[in-house]
Design a protein around this motif. Structure first.
Motif, mmCIF file in Angstrom:
data_model
loop_
_atom_site.group_PDB
_atom_site.id
_atom_site.type_symbol
_atom_site.label_atom_id
_atom_site.label_comp_id
_atom_site.label_asym_id
_atom_site.label_seq_id
_atom_site.Cartn_x
_atom_site.Cartn_y
_atom_site.Cartn_z
ATOM 1 N N ASP A 148 0.803 -1.190 0.124
ATOM 2 C CA ASP A 148 0.098 -0.132 0.123
ATOM 3 C C ASP A 148 0.878 1.393 0.006
ATOM 4 N N THR B 37 -3.173 -4.437 -4.185
ATOM 5 C CA THR B 37 -3.114 -3.207 -2.952
ATOM 6 C C THR B 37 -4.671 -2.993 -2.598
ATOM 7 N N LEU C 288 -5.212 0.456 -1.882
ATOM 8 C CA LEU C 288 -5.192 1.868 -2.457
ATOM 9 C C LEU C 288 -6.033 1.894 -3.544
ATOM 10 N N GLU D 124 -2.228 8.800 3.632
ATOM 11 C CA GLU D 124 -3.326 8.172 3.205
ATOM 12 C C GLU D 124 -3.509 7.779 1.553
ATOM 13 N N GLY E 64 -0.746 6.822 -0.032
ATOM 14 C CA GLY E 64 0.308 5.751 -0.310
ATOM 15 C C GLY E 64 1.919 6.497 -0.307
#
Lengths: 118, 155
Positions: free
Chosen positions: A32, A49, A51, B110, B112
């Motif tokens: 991440d 991931t 994200l 947040e 990454g």
């Protein structure tokens, strides 16, 4: 292993790239952190991931990833999926979390990337 | 196909303006530069190193500075990636070079980023790295990648 196998193993939904499921997956990298992705994603690597922002697409595109799997049932917004389609990066969403994704793919024969010693 | 460096137009400059919180400029500039370098026939390893430097350096400007510019100077022998910004500067470069040290805000983490790997990644992927910084004024980062030993041979 092909992306189609990954899709089946992870019971994943294809967000983009139905026509690219024949693409070969060479390695897997899960993270991440964008900086880690930049260093460790090599051409043909499948990126896992949690994200879901556009940086993941940019990184996958720049590093020639074979695809991106978003975990935990997460789906990026339409703009990000559109970015992925413009970059021709296959995108998947799975309900599994990172550990299970990695475990299932490892068990099926896929391995991780070695640490880049450049 | 190998490209003859003599047939290649030297000194191409790419320039990107980076605004405050312009979070996606870093990825876009890395992506656009990659396409240019591929068209020039540079090998995959060189392109990867330059792309990493661009992504990290531009992201640093986005995160920490108020505004800046990213320049990529392509020469037959080397590629320079330069960022010049107006911002807080770096009070302690040695500390900033330490993997894991970061002053990035939560909103960036947040996304990454902000893991304290930016400058170390730039250093790891460049052949030369020069940082000039003045606290309260700004920072200039110059990273160089040599193109000798097959930089022009497509992988």
């Amino acid at each position: 292993m092909k992306l189609l196998d990954v899709k089946n193993i992870l019971n994943a939904k294809v967000l983009f790239g139905e026509h690219l499921l024949n693409t070969e997956v060479k390695r897997v990298f899960a993270s991440d952190l964008i900086s880690e992705m930049l260093i460790n994603v090599t051409p043909g690597t499948l990126l896992i991931t949690s994200l879901t922002n556009a940086h993941v697409i940019h990184t996958a595109q720049v590093m020639d990833a074979s695809g991106v799997v978003f975990v935990g049932g997460k789906t990026p917004d339409q703009e990000v999926i559109k970015n992925g389609s413009m970059s021709n990066i296959p995108l998947f969403s799975t309900e599994y979390l990172i550990f299970d994704c990695c475990g299932l793919l490892f068990q099926s024969g896929l391995k991780g990337n070695k640490k880049d010693k450049h | 196909m190998p490209v003859d460096p003599l047939q290649y137009t030297p000194k191409i400059t790419l320039e990107f303006k980076i605004g405050e919180k312009d979070f996606y400029m870093a990825g876009e500039s890395a992506s656009r530069t990659k396409r240019t370098l591929q068209q020039l026939g540079l090998n995959q390893e060189v392109i990867k190193r330059v792309a990493i430097i661009i992504y990290e350096a531009a992201m640093n400007v986005t995160i920490h500075a108020t505004k800046g510019v990213l320049k990529i100077l392509i020469d037959p022998n080397e590629i320079d990636v330069i960022t010049e910004d107006e911002g807080p500067g770096i009070p302690d470069i040695d500390l900033a070079m330490q993997e894991g040290y970061s002053t990035a805000p939560y909103e960036v983490r947040e996304m990454g980023f902000g893991a304290g790997m930016g400058l170390p990644n730039i250093k790891q992927n460049s052949d030369e790295l020069h940082i000039e910084t003045k606290v309260g004024v700004g920072t200039t980062v110059k990273a160089k990648v040599y193109l000798k030993e097959g930089g022009f041979t497509s992988a």
